[in-house]
Design a protein around this motif. Structure first.
Motif, mmCIF file in Angstrom:
data_model
loop_
_atom_site.group_PDB
_atom_site.id
_atom_site.type_symbol
_atom_site.label_atom_id
_atom_site.label_comp_id
_atom_site.label_asym_id
_atom_site.label_seq_id
_atom_site.Cartn_x
_atom_site.Cartn_y
_atom_site.Cartn_z
ATOM 1 N N VAL A 17 0.856 -1.180 0.000
ATOM 2 C CA VAL A 17 0.000 0.000 0.000
ATOM 3 C C VAL A 17 0.894 1.232 0.000
ATOM 4 O O VAL A 17 2.089 1.143 0.252
ATOM 5 C CB VAL A 17 -0.942 0.031 1.230
ATOM 6 N N GLY A 18 0.296 2.361 -0.253
ATOM 7 C CA GLY A 18 1.082 3.587 -0.261
ATOM 8 C C GLY A 18 0.393 4.597 -1.136
ATOM 9 O O GLY A 18 -0.546 4.267 -1.863
ATOM 10 N N ARG A 19 0.873 5.826 -1.073
ATOM 11 C CA ARG A 19 0.244 6.835 -1.920
ATOM 12 C C ARG A 19 0.584 6.538 -3.382
ATOM 13 O O ARG A 19 1.475 5.724 -3.657
ATOM 14 C CB ARG A 19 0.669 8.232 -1.496
ATOM 15 N N PRO A 20 -0.112 7.199 -4.317
ATOM 16 C CA PRO A 20 0.161 6.928 -5.737
ATOM 17 C C PRO A 20 1.643 7.103 -6.059
ATOM 18 O O PRO A 20 2.314 7.965 -5.487
ATOM 19 C CB PRO A 20 -0.686 7.984 -6.452
ATOM 20 N N ASN A 21 2.153 6.269 -6.943
ATOM 21 C CA ASN A 21 3.548 6.348 -7.412
ATOM 22 C C ASN A 21 4.584 6.047 -6.340
ATOM 23 O O ASN A 21 5.723 6.502 -6.423
ATOM 24 C CB ASN A 21 3.868 7.728 -8.016
ATOM 25 N N ALA A 22 4.196 5.265 -5.324
ATOM 26 C CA ALA A 22 5.188 4.879 -4.306
ATOM 27 C C ALA A 22 5.987 3.659 -4.771
ATOM 28 O O ALA A 22 6.872 3.190 -4.070
ATOM 29 C CB ALA A 22 4.491 4.594 -2.980
ATOM 30 N N GLY A 23 5.654 3.135 -5.966
ATOM 31 C CA GLY A 23 6.421 2.004 -6.509
ATOM 32 C C GLY A 23 5.822 0.641 -6.218
ATOM 33 O O GLY A 23 6.499 -0.374 -6.280
ATOM 34 N N LYS A 24 4.517 0.596 -5.916
ATOM 35 C CA LYS A 24 3.884 -0.657 -5.495
ATOM 36 C C LYS A 24 3.834 -1.695 -6.633
ATOM 37 O O LYS A 24 4.225 -2.840 -6.450
ATOM 38 C CB LYS A 24 2.454 -0.387 -4.999
ATOM 39 N N SER A 25 3.343 -1.271 -7.797
ATOM 40 C CA SER A 25 3.191 -2.229 -8.903
ATOM 41 C C SER A 25 4.546 -2.673 -9.438
ATOM 42 O O SER A 25 4.748 -3.840 -9.788
ATOM 43 C CB SER A 25 2.358 -1.617 -10.029
ATOM 44 N N THR A 66 -3.389 -3.667 -5.478
ATOM 45 C CA THR A 66 -4.633 -2.902 -5.358
ATOM 46 C C THR A 66 -4.453 -1.488 -5.886
ATOM 47 O O THR A 66 -3.328 -1.003 -5.976
ATOM 48 C CB THR A 66 -5.056 -2.763 -3.882
ATOM 49 N N PRO A 67 -5.554 -0.801 -6.190
ATOM 50 C CA PRO A 67 -5.433 0.619 -6.520
ATOM 51 C C PRO A 67 -4.906 1.387 -5.308
ATOM 52 O O PRO A 67 -5.025 0.913 -4.180
ATOM 53 C CB PRO A 67 -6.890 1.032 -6.802
ATOM 54 N N GLY A 68 -4.340 2.565 -5.518
ATOM 55 C CA GLY A 68 -3.887 3.392 -4.395
ATOM 56 C C GLY A 68 -5.086 4.040 -3.715
ATOM 57 O O GLY A 68 -6.088 4.332 -4.345
ATOM 58 N N GLY A 95 2.675 -4.356 3.181
ATOM 59 C CA GLY A 95 3.903 -3.568 3.092
ATOM 60 C C GLY A 95 3.555 -2.134 2.735
ATOM 61 O O GLY A 95 3.018 -1.877 1.654
ATOM 62 N N LEU A 96 3.804 -1.208 3.663
ATOM 63 C CA LEU A 96 3.564 0.208 3.378
ATOM 64 C C LEU A 96 4.764 0.749 2.605
ATOM 65 O O LEU A 96 5.875 0.786 3.129
ATOM 66 C CB LEU A 96 3.385 0.998 4.679
ATOM 67 N N CYS A 97 4.548 1.145 1.357
ATOM 68 C CA CYS A 97 5.649 1.625 0.513
ATOM 69 C C CYS A 97 5.803 3.138 0.634
ATOM 70 O O CYS A 97 4.849 3.885 0.418
ATOM 71 C CB CYS A 97 5.384 1.273 -0.952
ATOM 72 N N VAL A 98 7.019 3.554 0.964
ATOM 73 C CA VAL A 98 7.339 4.980 1.018
ATOM 74 C C VAL A 98 8.596 5.186 0.178
ATOM 75 O O VAL A 98 9.620 4.536 0.435
ATOM 76 C CB VAL A 98 7.605 5.441 2.475
ATOM 77 N N PRO A 99 8.563 6.038 -0.846
ATOM 78 C CA PRO A 99 9.743 6.219 -1.688
ATOM 79 C C PRO A 99 10.891 6.872 -0.922
ATOM 80 O O PRO A 99 10.667 7.770 -0.106
ATOM 81 C CB PRO A 99 9.268 7.132 -2.820
ATOM 82 N N ARG A 109 1.185 9.425 6.471
ATOM 83 C CA ARG A 109 0.637 9.388 7.847
ATOM 84 C C ARG A 109 -0.818 8.927 7.837
ATOM 85 O O ARG A 109 -1.240 8.140 8.690
ATOM 86 C CB ARG A 109 0.738 10.772 8.504
ATOM 87 N N PHE A 110 -1.564 9.411 6.849
ATOM 88 C CA PHE A 110 -2.974 9.037 6.731
ATOM 89 C C PHE A 110 -3.115 7.517 6.552
ATOM 90 O O PHE A 110 -3.888 6.856 7.240
ATOM 91 C CB PHE A 110 -3.615 9.775 5.543
ATOM 92 N N ILE A 111 -2.316 6.957 5.641
ATOM 93 C CA ILE A 111 -2.414 5.518 5.361
ATOM 94 C C ILE A 111 -1.947 4.703 6.577
ATOM 95 O O ILE A 111 -2.566 3.705 6.943
ATOM 96 C CB ILE A 111 -1.618 5.148 4.089
ATOM 97 N N THR A 112 -0.869 5.158 7.242
ATOM 98 C CA THR A 112 -0.389 4.453 8.438
ATOM 99 C C THR A 112 -1.502 4.388 9.483
ATOM 100 O O THR A 112 -1.734 3.351 10.110
ATOM 101 C CB THR A 112 0.841 5.163 9.042
ATOM 102 N N GLY A 113 -2.236 5.498 9.636
ATOM 103 C CA GLY A 113 -3.361 5.531 10.581
ATOM 104 C C GLY A 113 -4.456 4.550 10.189
ATOM 105 O O GLY A 113 -5.026 3.862 11.046
ATOM 106 N N GLU A 114 -4.720 4.469 8.889
ATOM 107 C CA GLU A 114 -5.759 3.546 8.395
ATOM 108 C C GLU A 114 -5.384 2.084 8.665
ATOM 109 O O GLU A 114 -6.242 1.232 8.850
ATOM 110 C CB GLU A 114 -5.935 3.725 6.875
ATOM 111 N N LEU A 115 -4.070 1.791 8.657
ATOM 112 C CA LEU A 115 -3.610 0.405 8.818
ATOM 113 C C LEU A 115 -3.579 -0.034 10.273
ATOM 114 O O LEU A 115 -3.557 -1.228 10.573
ATOM 115 C CB LEU A 115 -2.196 0.249 8.232
ATOM 116 N N ALA A 116 -3.563 0.948 11.185
ATOM 117 C CA ALA A 116 -3.317 0.641 12.602
ATOM 118 C C ALA A 116 -4.314 -0.356 13.195
ATOM 119 O O ALA A 116 -3.964 -1.156 14.057
ATOM 120 C CB ALA A 116 -3.297 1.927 13.417
ATOM 121 N N SER A 117 -5.560 -0.329 12.716
ATOM 122 C CA SER A 117 -6.587 -1.175 13.342
ATOM 123 C C SER A 117 -6.702 -2.566 12.711
ATOM 124 O O SER A 117 -7.538 -3.371 13.116
ATOM 125 C CB SER A 117 -7.936 -0.468 13.237
ATOM 126 N N LEU A 118 -5.861 -2.862 11.696
ATOM 127 C CA LEU A 118 -6.006 -4.145 10.978
ATOM 128 C C LEU A 118 -5.282 -5.275 11.689
ATOM 129 O O LEU A 118 -4.329 -5.062 12.429
ATOM 130 C CB LEU A 118 -5.452 -4.009 9.551
#
Length: 298
Positions: A17-25, A66-68, A95-99, A109-118
């Motif tokens: 996961v990660g924001r667009p263009n973080a290199g996921k695909s 998945t889509p971003g 895997g949270l991708c950060v370039p 930070r937003f995505i990290t917060g979203e992942l915290a409860s999983l």
């Protein structure tokens, strides 16, 4: 003499996961060693959930591309976000991708917060390490580790292949003990038509101006195998006539280039020669129209 116990076989699902263009695909493709997810420097390139399977003697890692996650501006955007959250709740490892070459930002930070409860194990993956020096990388690793609670922080470069195997080792270590989930040799459970449509869309996205990427959808109407030739008839959908003119180009030059580029990739995917017939059609404001979205497979 006692023999060491065989390591338990592990199999499960993971996603980046990660924001667009973080290199996921790009990372997914590097891990599986073949092109399964489409890549482009346009945000929201991935629209479908594609599963890519990595087979190892002691494990099977199923990567879900998945889509971003993004702020939705259309019904399509909302549906894509729902799809992402649903996937996150079902995988074993994320895997949270950060370039490495961009500062940690609000989106991370937003995505990290979203992942915290999983319930999934969450790793941080610092991507694109080939673009920075050692000092910058060290600073980024520190900044990323301060984002949240991660099981591990792994720097990688999908382009040079640096640490890609290490990342796979770390990810498979967190998968549950399980029998094989997919048969040997299966690289993706995606129907060929979806992959073909994605390759056409990738070719159509190259070099178009910013207003177009979200407006392009591709539907493969027919695939007809004839010996060593596959005939493919596909429609490229845009939202307005002005966009149709951009995709077709001066005297059809752009569409011809799209066809040539896509055909090469599709031939590689299918292992046959390909005849590709492309038509550009207008589906007015399809991203906001539930009926059109269904027709286009969303």
């Amino acid at each position: 003499m006692t023999t060491p116990e065989a390591r338990p076989y592990r199999a499960g699902f993971a996603c980046f996961v990660g924001r667009p263009n973080a290199g996921k695909s790009t990372l997914t493709n590097a891990i599986v060693g073949t092109k399964i997810a489409i890549t482009s420097n346009k945000p929201q390139t991935t629209r479908h959930i594609i599963r890519a399977v990595l087979h190892r003697p002691d494990s099977q890692l199923v990567l879900v591309d998945t889509p971003g996650l993004h702020r939705p501006r259309t019904l399509l955007g909302e549906r894509l976000n729902d799809l992402v959250r649903e996937t996150w709740s079902e995988v074993d490892v994320i895997g949270l991708c950060v370039p490495a070459n961009e500062p940690v930002g609000r989106g991370d930070r937003f995505i990290t917060g979203e992942l915290a409860s999983l319930k999934a194990t969450v790793l941080a993956v610092v991507t694109k390490t080939d673009l920075v020096d050692k000092k910058r990388l060290a600073e980024q690793l520190l900044a990323v580790s301060e984002l949240g609670e991660f099981a591990a922080v792994v720097p990688v470069s999908a382009v040079s292949g640096h640490q890609v195997d290490t990342l796979v080792d770390v990810m498979t270590g967190y998968l549950p003990e399980s029998p094989q989930l997919y048969p040997d040799g299966m690289l993706t459970d995606d129907p060929e038509q979806v992959l073909v449509a994605e390759l056409v869309r990738e070719a159509a996205l190259e070099g178009v101006r910013d207003e177009l990427p979200h407006s392009i959808a591709v539907v493969v109407e027919e695939m007809i195998p004839e010996g060593n030739l596959t005939k493919i008839y596909a429609d490229v959908y845009v939202e307005r006539s002005s966009q149709k003119a951009i995709v077709i180009g001066h005297r059809g030059s752009r569409l011809k280039h799209v066809g040539t580029t896509a055909r090469r990739q599709i031939e590689e995917l299918l292992g046959t020669r390909v005849y590709l017939d492309l038509h550009v059609r207008v589906a007015k404001d399809w991203q906001r129209d539930p009926k059109q979205l269904r027709k286009l497979g969303f």
